[in-house]
Design a protein around this motif. Sequence first.
Motif, mmCIF file in Angstrom:
data_model
loop_
_atom_site.group_PDB
_atom_site.id
_atom_site.type_symbol
_atom_site.label_atom_id
_atom_site.label_comp_id
_atom_site.label_asym_id
_atom_site.label_seq_id
_atom_site.Cartn_x
_atom_site.Cartn_y
_atom_site.Cartn_z
ATOM 1 N N GLY A 73 -14.280 -19.838 -1.403
ATOM 2 C CA GLY A 73 -13.097 -19.745 -0.558
ATOM 3 C C GLY A 73 -12.570 -18.335 -0.461
ATOM 4 O O GLY A 73 -13.165 -17.378 -0.941
ATOM 5 N N GLU A 74 -11.424 -18.235 0.163
ATOM 6 C CA GLU A 74 -10.823 -16.933 0.402
ATOM 7 C C GLU A 74 -10.059 -16.410 -0.810
ATOM 8 O O GLU A 74 -10.226 -15.286 -1.194
ATOM 9 C CB GLU A 74 -9.879 -17.017 1.605
ATOM 10 C CG GLU A 74 -10.587 -17.009 2.934
ATOM 11 C CD GLU A 74 -11.233 -15.662 3.222
ATOM 12 O OE1 GLU A 74 -10.556 -14.620 3.101
ATOM 13 O OE2 GLU A 74 -12.422 -15.661 3.559
ATOM 14 N N ARG A 75 -9.211 -17.228 -1.404
ATOM 15 C CA ARG A 75 -8.350 -16.766 -2.491
ATOM 16 C C ARG A 75 -8.998 -17.034 -3.837
ATOM 17 O O ARG A 75 -9.628 -18.055 -4.038
ATOM 18 C CB ARG A 75 -6.995 -17.463 -2.413
ATOM 19 C CG ARG A 75 -6.278 -17.169 -1.088
ATOM 20 C CD ARG A 75 -4.815 -17.485 -1.102
ATOM 21 N NE ARG A 75 -4.049 -16.758 -2.094
ATOM 22 C CZ ARG A 75 -3.658 -15.473 -1.981
ATOM 23 N NH1 ARG A 75 -4.012 -14.784 -0.935
ATOM 24 N NH2 ARG A 75 -2.921 -14.915 -2.902
ATOM 25 N N LEU A 76 -8.798 -16.098 -4.771
ATOM 26 C CA LEU A 76 -9.322 -16.243 -6.123
ATOM 27 C C LEU A 76 -8.172 -16.500 -7.083
ATOM 28 O O LEU A 76 -7.107 -15.887 -6.953
ATOM 29 C CB LEU A 76 -10.057 -14.971 -6.548
ATOM 30 C CG LEU A 76 -11.261 -14.540 -5.727
ATOM 31 C CD1 LEU A 76 -11.842 -13.245 -6.287
ATOM 32 C CD2 LEU A 76 -12.320 -15.625 -5.687
ATOM 33 N N HIS A 135 -11.627 -5.116 -4.479
ATOM 34 C CA HIS A 135 -13.062 -5.380 -4.373
ATOM 35 C C HIS A 135 -13.520 -5.435 -2.926
ATOM 36 O O HIS A 135 -14.707 -5.380 -2.638
ATOM 37 C CB HIS A 135 -13.445 -6.679 -5.095
ATOM 38 C CG HIS A 135 -12.562 -7.843 -4.762
ATOM 39 N ND1 HIS A 135 -12.537 -8.442 -3.528
ATOM 40 C CD2 HIS A 135 -11.650 -8.496 -5.528
ATOM 41 C CE1 HIS A 135 -11.667 -9.428 -3.540
ATOM 42 N NE2 HIS A 135 -11.101 -9.484 -4.737
ATOM 43 N N GLY A 136 -12.600 -5.555 -2.000
ATOM 44 C CA GLY A 136 -12.930 -5.661 -0.582
ATOM 45 C C GLY A 136 -13.154 -7.108 -0.176
ATOM 46 O O GLY A 136 -13.276 -7.998 -1.016
ATOM 47 N N LYS A 137 -13.196 -7.316 1.124
ATOM 48 C CA LYS A 137 -13.363 -8.673 1.657
ATOM 49 C C LYS A 137 -14.802 -8.999 1.990
ATOM 50 O O LYS A 137 -15.137 -10.134 2.313
ATOM 51 C CB LYS A 137 -12.486 -8.854 2.893
ATOM 52 C CG LYS A 137 -11.010 -8.742 2.557
ATOM 53 C CD LYS A 137 -10.141 -8.979 3.759
ATOM 54 C CE LYS A 137 -8.676 -8.860 3.371
ATOM 55 N NZ LYS A 137 -7.784 -9.139 4.490
ATOM 56 N N ALA A 168 -4.408 -10.913 -4.427
ATOM 57 C CA ALA A 168 -3.176 -10.149 -4.223
ATOM 58 C C ALA A 168 -2.409 -10.616 -2.986
ATOM 59 O O ALA A 168 -2.957 -11.306 -2.114
ATOM 60 C CB ALA A 168 -3.523 -8.664 -4.094
ATOM 61 N N ARG A 169 -1.131 -10.208 -2.913
ATOM 62 C CA ARG A 169 -0.342 -10.446 -1.703
ATOM 63 C C ARG A 169 -0.931 -9.592 -0.581
ATOM 64 O O ARG A 169 -1.634 -8.615 -0.823
ATOM 65 C CB ARG A 169 1.121 -10.046 -1.930
ATOM 66 C CG ARG A 169 1.824 -10.898 -2.956
ATOM 67 C CD ARG A 169 3.248 -10.437 -3.178
ATOM 68 N NE ARG A 169 3.285 -8.993 -3.445
ATOM 69 C CZ ARG A 169 4.262 -8.189 -3.044
ATOM 70 N NH1 ARG A 169 5.287 -8.661 -2.369
ATOM 71 N NH2 ARG A 169 4.232 -6.905 -3.325
ATOM 72 N N GLN A 170 -0.623 -9.937 0.645
ATOM 73 C CA GLN A 170 -1.181 -9.249 1.802
ATOM 74 C C GLN A 170 -0.905 -7.746 1.764
ATOM 75 O O GLN A 170 -1.772 -6.945 2.067
ATOM 76 C CB GLN A 170 -0.635 -9.870 3.099
ATOM 77 C CG GLN A 170 -1.466 -9.582 4.316
ATOM 78 C CD GLN A 170 -2.901 -10.100 4.196
ATOM 79 O OE1 GLN A 170 -3.142 -11.173 3.652
ATOM 80 N NE2 GLN A 170 -3.843 -9.324 4.684
ATOM 81 N N VAL A 171 0.296 -7.352 1.342
ATOM 82 C CA VAL A 171 0.659 -5.931 1.311
ATOM 83 C C VAL A 171 -0.119 -5.146 0.252
ATOM 84 O O VAL A 171 -0.193 -3.925 0.317
ATOM 85 C CB VAL A 171 2.176 -5.723 1.083
ATOM 86 C CG1 VAL A 171 2.982 -6.302 2.223
ATOM 87 C CG2 VAL A 171 2.614 -6.287 -0.249
ATOM 88 N N ASP A 172 -0.707 -5.848 -0.722
ATOM 89 C CA ASP A 172 -1.465 -5.208 -1.800
ATOM 90 C C ASP A 172 -2.976 -5.389 -1.654
ATOM 91 O O ASP A 172 -3.720 -5.143 -2.599
ATOM 92 C CB ASP A 172 -1.024 -5.749 -3.165
ATOM 93 C CG ASP A 172 0.344 -5.235 -3.583
ATOM 94 O OD1 ASP A 172 0.687 -4.095 -3.193
ATOM 95 O OD2 ASP A 172 1.050 -5.963 -4.301
ATOM 96 N N GLY A 174 -4.400 -8.373 -0.097
ATOM 97 C CA GLY A 174 -4.725 -9.766 0.235
ATOM 98 C C GLY A 174 -5.941 -10.270 -0.521
ATOM 99 O O GLY A 174 -6.076 -10.035 -1.720
ATOM 100 N N THR A 175 -6.829 -10.940 0.208
ATOM 101 C CA THR A 175 -8.004 -11.535 -0.437
ATOM 102 C C THR A 175 -9.082 -10.485 -0.748
ATOM 103 O O THR A 175 -10.144 -10.827 -1.250
ATOM 104 C CB THR A 175 -8.601 -12.645 0.440
ATOM 105 O OG1 THR A 175 -8.942 -12.100 1.711
ATOM 106 C CG2 THR A 175 -7.632 -13.805 0.592
ATOM 107 N N GLY A 176 -8.785 -9.223 -0.480
ATOM 108 C CA GLY A 176 -9.706 -8.135 -0.824
ATOM 109 C C GLY A 176 -9.342 -7.466 -2.127
ATOM 110 O O GLY A 176 -9.926 -6.434 -2.492
#
Length: 185
Positions: A73-76, A135-137, A168-172, A174-176
Amino acid sequence: MNDDRSDNPPPSDDDETALFRRAVAGTRPLNSSYVPPERKPPPPRARFRRQDEEAVLTESLLCSAEDIEANAGERLQFRRPEVGQRTLRRLARGSYSIQAEIDLHGMTAAYAESALHAFIRDSVQNNLRCVRIVHGKGHGSGLGGPVLKVKVNHWLRRWRDVLAFASARQVDGGTGAVYVLLRHG
């Protein structure tokens, strides 16, 4: 000077042959028809197979079904049993102050693992509580999906100094990126 060696010449091959024949007189040759049984080498076996199987089993037991699904999935998210669910929620919301960060973009998996391991070790030694890993997306990874994201997810679960982590939150990032809660040094 009188040299004894010049008076006694070295024995000839005929003398040595005669000497040998006298030494073995009365003996008989061994029966040479005996052939020792052919021994088949033992079948090959993996020396570390049992250890490898035990390590895989142990690692699989450390991950819950939710953790395995998070891989795809997207979120860890991950937390050790000693970390409460509320602490994990606070981590995911970005409630902890980020004390250091590392960006793994552009690194090979082997280099990223080494750099990340050193970063975590140094952070623990410096008594840092929360760090961020970018880590990047995996958009540049092609059809195989994100490489470093999956690897970071795996590595962090293995290292005992990591108590919990969450995307992380989107501003930090996100999922990357992930926030990581570390064990006190």
